[in-house]
Write an enzyme that holds these catalytic residues in place. Sequence first.
Site, PDB file in Angstrom:
ATOM      1  N   VAL B 263       1.273  -1.438  -0.541  1.00 57.97           N
ATOM      2  CA  VAL B 263      -0.412   0.261  -0.008  1.00 57.97           C
ATOM      3  C   VAL B 263       1.098   1.433   0.440  1.00 57.97           C
ATOM      4  CG1 VAL B 263      -2.009   0.895   0.841  1.00 57.97           C
ATOM      5  CG2 VAL B 263      -1.673  -1.273   1.389  1.00 57.97           C
ATOM      6  N   LYS B 264       1.900   1.406   0.825  1.00 54.34           N
ATOM      7  CA  LYS B 264       2.919   2.226   0.688  1.00 54.34           C
ATOM      8  C   LYS B 264       4.158   2.243  -0.666  1.00 54.34           C
ATOM      9  CE  LYS B 264       1.354   1.693   5.238  1.00 54.34           C
ATOM     10  NZ  LYS B 264       2.174   0.836   6.743  1.00 54.34           N
ATOM     11  N   CYS B 348      15.094  -6.413   3.531  1.00 61.37           N
ATOM     12  CA  CYS B 348      14.024  -5.970   4.686  1.00 61.37           C
ATOM     13  C   CYS B 348      13.461  -4.745   4.231  1.00 61.37           C
ATOM     14  CB  CYS B 348      14.297  -5.749   5.697  1.00 61.37           C
ATOM     15  SG  CYS B 348      15.587  -4.854   5.633  1.00 61.37           S
ATOM     16  N   GLY B 349      13.048  -4.004   4.925  1.00 64.08           N
ATOM     17  CA  GLY B 349      12.572  -2.581   3.507  1.00 64.08           C
ATOM     18  C   GLY B 349      13.563  -1.887   2.927  1.00 64.08           C
ATOM     19  N   ASP B 350      14.005  -1.145   3.943  1.00 62.42           N
ATOM     20  CA  ASP B 350      14.912  -0.789   2.597  1.00 62.42           C
ATOM     21  C   ASP B 350      16.278  -1.409   2.687  1.00 62.42           C
ATOM     22  OD1 ASP B 350      13.914   2.132   3.056  1.00 62.42           O
ATOM     23  OD2 ASP B 350      14.475   2.321   5.738  1.00 62.42           O
ATOM     24  N   ASP B 353      19.072  -2.302   7.904  1.00 62.19           N
ATOM     25  CA  ASP B 353      19.158  -2.458   9.387  1.00 62.19           C
ATOM     26  C   ASP B 353      19.350  -3.965   9.397  1.00 62.19           C
ATOM     27  OD1 ASP B 353      18.749   0.249  10.110  1.00 62.19           O
ATOM     28  OD2 ASP B 353      16.538  -0.086   9.667  1.00 62.19           O
ATOM     29  N   ARG B 394      20.698   6.146  12.780  1.00 62.09           N
ATOM     30  CA  ARG B 394      20.488   5.044  14.313  1.00 62.09           C
ATOM     31  C   ARG B 394      20.779   5.574  15.668  1.00 62.09           C
ATOM     32  NH1 ARG B 394      16.373   4.507  11.394  1.00 62.09           N
ATOM     33  NH2 ARG B 394      16.366   2.691  10.160  1.00 62.09           N
TER      34      ARG B 394
END
Lengths: 740, 543
Positions: B263-264, B348-350, B353, B394
């Site tokens: 969705v994003k 993962c996402g980016d 991490d 971070r």
Amino acid sequence: MLSKAAGGRPAKPSFVSYVSPEEIHIREPAGKEVNPYLLPGELLLCEASTVFKYVQEDGSNRGTYGKLVCTNFKVAFLGYESASDDNEPQFKNKVIGESDITLHCIDQIYGVYDEKKKSLYGQLKKYPEKLIIYSKDFRVFHFCLRCTKEEEVKRIVSGIVHHSQTPKLLKRLFLFSYASAAPNSPDAKNRTVMFDTFKDWHEELERTKGNVKYEVVSVNEGYRVSEKLPLYFVVPKSFLKSVTESILVHQGRGIPIWCWSCHNGAALLKMSAFPKEQDDSALQMPKLLDGIYKTIHAPPYEVLKMDDLSSSLPSLQDIQTAYTRFKQLFLIDNSIHFWDTDVKWFSLLESTNWLEIIRRCLKKSVEVVEQLERQTTNVLLIEENASDLCCVISSLVQVMMDSYCRTKFGFQSLIQKEWVIGGHSFLDRCNHLRKSDKEEAPVFLLFLDCVWQLVQQYPPAFEFTETYLTVLSDSLYIPIFSTFFFNSQHQKDTIVSGESHNAQSSPFRLLTVWDWSVQFEPKAQALLNNPLYAEKPKPDKSQRKTTRFKHHRQLSLPLTQTKSSPKRGFFREETDHLIKNILGKRISKLINSSEELHSNFREFYDSWHCKPVDFHGLLLPHIEGPEIKVWTQRYLRWIPEAQLLGGGTVAIATKFLDVMEEVQKLQKQMDEEHSQTAPEDADAVPTLRNSARLSSLFPFALLQRHSLKPVLPTSTWKDLEDEEDLAKRDDEFVELSGAD
Amino acid sequence: KLAQMEEAPLYPGESIKVIAKDVMYICPFMGAISGTLTVTDYRLYIKSIERDPPFVLDVPLGVISRVEKIVAQSHGDNSFGIEIVCKDMRNLRLAYKQEEQSRLEIFENLITRAFPVSNGLPLFAFSYKEKFPVNGWQVYDPMAEYKRQGLPNESWKISRINSTFELCDTYPAILVVPTSVKDDDLSKVAAFRTKGRVPVLSWIHPESQATITRCSQPLVEPNDKHCSEDEKYLQTIMDANAQSHMLIIFDARQNSVAVTNKVKGGGCENKSSYPNVELVFLDIHNINVMRESLRKLKEIVYPTIDEDRWLANIDSTHWLEYIKMLLTGAVRIADKIESGKTSVVVHCGDGWDRTAQLTSLAMLMLDSYYRTIKGFEILIEKEWISFGHQFAVRVGHGDDDHADAERSPIFLQFIDCVWQMTRQFPAAFEFNELFLVTILDHLYSCLFGTFLFNCEQERVKQISTKTVSLWSYVNSQLDDFTNPFYVNYEHHVLYPVASLNYLELWVNYYVRWNPRMRPQVRVGAGSDDDLLRSLPALQSVNL
């Protein structure tokens, strides 16, 4: 020698089946008759053939076919196809094979009926298709009986259930059949002090310099005073003369018995209390205690603190409950079970309360140490029989304060002194005779677990390894050693003299567990010794040889006694207080005021931990929550999932041994150079170790894992109710940062 | 006179900003201690010669997360307090007389020096002038590291497409990609991956040629967009390994999270578009969960430990469970490479991490080189620093926004996992516990340039000439950081057991401020002094 079939080896599965056993048509193992290896005096009671033993209940149904037998000593599984012997385990028990369980070691027996697990006991109406045995040393056996003849199933299942679960007579212990049948081996020279003679006690008094104020008495010869007390014991000098003879009427209750003397003269004593229901009415009580008080408080005894352990420590019932829950965490059926337990690990562990009990015992011991060491106060431990928690605390105090007790022989002598001769009811506490669950409590295991905490916190301070402690805990269930199979010295003496009468032929001799050669070859025994033990500097050999007792203790604390000790002024008040209490109330009320105790304790504990550790001096455990740990080796050793290949402390010990070997090798080479002889094959020094492939649970469970594949959690992730919100937020960030 | 004796020692390049006498440090363990406070551009320093031995509190300003004034009524008429919340698991309380002139001065100096970035000042690392015999900036040379791995080879090439950071501004200049991939296609793949973080090689198995590649999530979007170049690209990665006809994509997130990400604009690989690809979700939670977990952990270990509720408390933080999940994920990755001989893609996402945590842990298990001191330094330089773990964001170096939701102890978690591995395999690592603690201390200290900035692009401009590398310091005194029991388990893959039975709280790091938890002799993880002290037993060998 143990026959191969007796299961000396865990073995790679010689027979690997990838289909369910029932799908296989078994050929009768013609010509492959396997016979159990029997000890002297051991009798085969029943057997069943074509039993399928799962290597590991992981759903793969791998395993071996073999014969399941039950003797008057053990239950054993004998595989039909004995594996080739290229991989003899380094650590092998000569008495108990990997697939043997002594009858006393059986903890729980389950039958599986239509995939349902039911506990087996008493008379069975229906016989299960699978038999699961949990042992007290944390092995789990799964046997499939589907291919076994019905008759044999009935016989073996009811045989095992009967012989392991029903009450037994003391005289029927395997101990006695073994002792009368076994060849009388010469008494191996053992430096362990047995404390069954006047001389042993006397020498212990000398060693600790307790002989100034205390003396050995032989008043209990012939067990005239008490059947609970040992033949010889130590009391304050002239104690027996000063108290009225009436004390002897009480079966040894009320006699302050010496355990140990501190370098500063303060002594640790123990005493059995009068049963609670009697003491208010018993008229002679005050008089009696007054006598005790007079003796102990008269110079040179000075101050005495009493500590009623039954009110300051968990009850035996608590200990039993905690251990029952705790051990269940490690009796793992299969991989799924293991990971399911793991998901809830900390809450499960906490709910058992076992670690907390360990912590409390260690803490109590440090408190006693503080009183002895810093306050130079005599401490009298009181408990109903003075043979349970008294043993735990007094032994722990000695392990912490007396570095002799951290050597192997010193530790063994300590166990003889405080536990075996000291009258711990091993028979009842281990429920060896399966008579009554009520008396059962793992007090000795609690002690060993406490010692393990110290060993893992200060490995160089102990001459023995955790493996030694593990093996010692296993020996509790091997009924060829007399050490842990009697309630008291009296009980042992009585029955032994009775038996000797019957068997007039040869003198009746029972083995002691301290003769490790009975269980292990020298190579295996080496694993009981700690290579990292920081031996005392300057070992004066000539002295060491002759005097086992002159194990000098160093002052455990650098005596920077800046504070004036509270002795004198304190003394009067304390005694007045004491008298009031004695005359007025029960003894259990005489516990030190806890507030004062607490601050003393804290100060002592903190200041000790601020200083560098002297491995031969006083040793105090860390007792903060994170420092009390699970005795991994004992509890996890048979769980395949818990093995670390190439890991664990064994990796370090191995490195250490390698370095030592190398030093020796170089030395040898140097010697050879000097003597001008050509060096022999340089490969002569064996590199018996390959730590990269040793399991962390070495020397146990050597080959239980069949692949080098990692173990992966199977269970799913625990819910994170409260963190749902945060977990969802992630994505917004992705979006936000993704926008630029 | 007194002030002289209580003066702070200074590093080359460090300068004193303010000195105040009679400042009270309220120690949770020792009570109030009065001494001289010095604030420099690097540290907060309190020394009291009242005590014997003199009491010293020496805190790099970089560890400070928040500074707050407290009006302390309880201290009577004239006192004024400061509460300092630190990133390294402690809080400090100071009190001093209110009428003292330096009152404002202390507070203001503390604020400006602790948060130089928010106040337009340079970080101290740029003023630090210490000279070390070795230059740590030369530890990591990507070409040398790839050469060690046997790269380039027929399937993988070294690409300079990102030399100006145009393809991906958070990636390093030198990348390893499949030989056959054209630069144009690579740009198209970049457009389909979050922030242009295309799949690039992290590690290659010397025998099977199975590879670990890392990237960010695909931009699938709600309409299930696909990108044929990306599909072809993954196919090429799979084909580069002749041993297996599979490719496994490890998505560090939970399945549901990955899907809702569509969705994003994000999402995960659509199975129908990627034949022969297996998608595995590792169910690891995000940075916010980890931050919260560490906050709870701090609550239960500082200042005191509730002994009676220890196990329940540790359970409630979930910290060790997250460690378990990470190790489990890394073991699964390592196992696919080693036993399955199958190449894996991790994201993962980016992809900076959890991805960095997983790839570097898996590499540590697979490749014994990374278990040496130098190898571990290279691992950090490569997987974390050059591949753009957002250290500045971070950790929040020099930044006063303590509530910044982008802060998270991701790198700490990684080091914790490494520590857990050293506990399980005490002889397999060349470095000791002090090495790991030192790395974490300088993660926050801002003394060295190593962990400053977010990515290589930001770093290249200035860092190696203007700051000192942490490895210059470490490699100048290797003895301090060496594990005396190290055995080189060459070619051995180490699989830690990710069971809570074995994972334990790293007391010597998290609880080290508590004097009752002094490091003790522990075989393998204890202080080396203690271990070495036990070594003289060697001398009793009959020589």
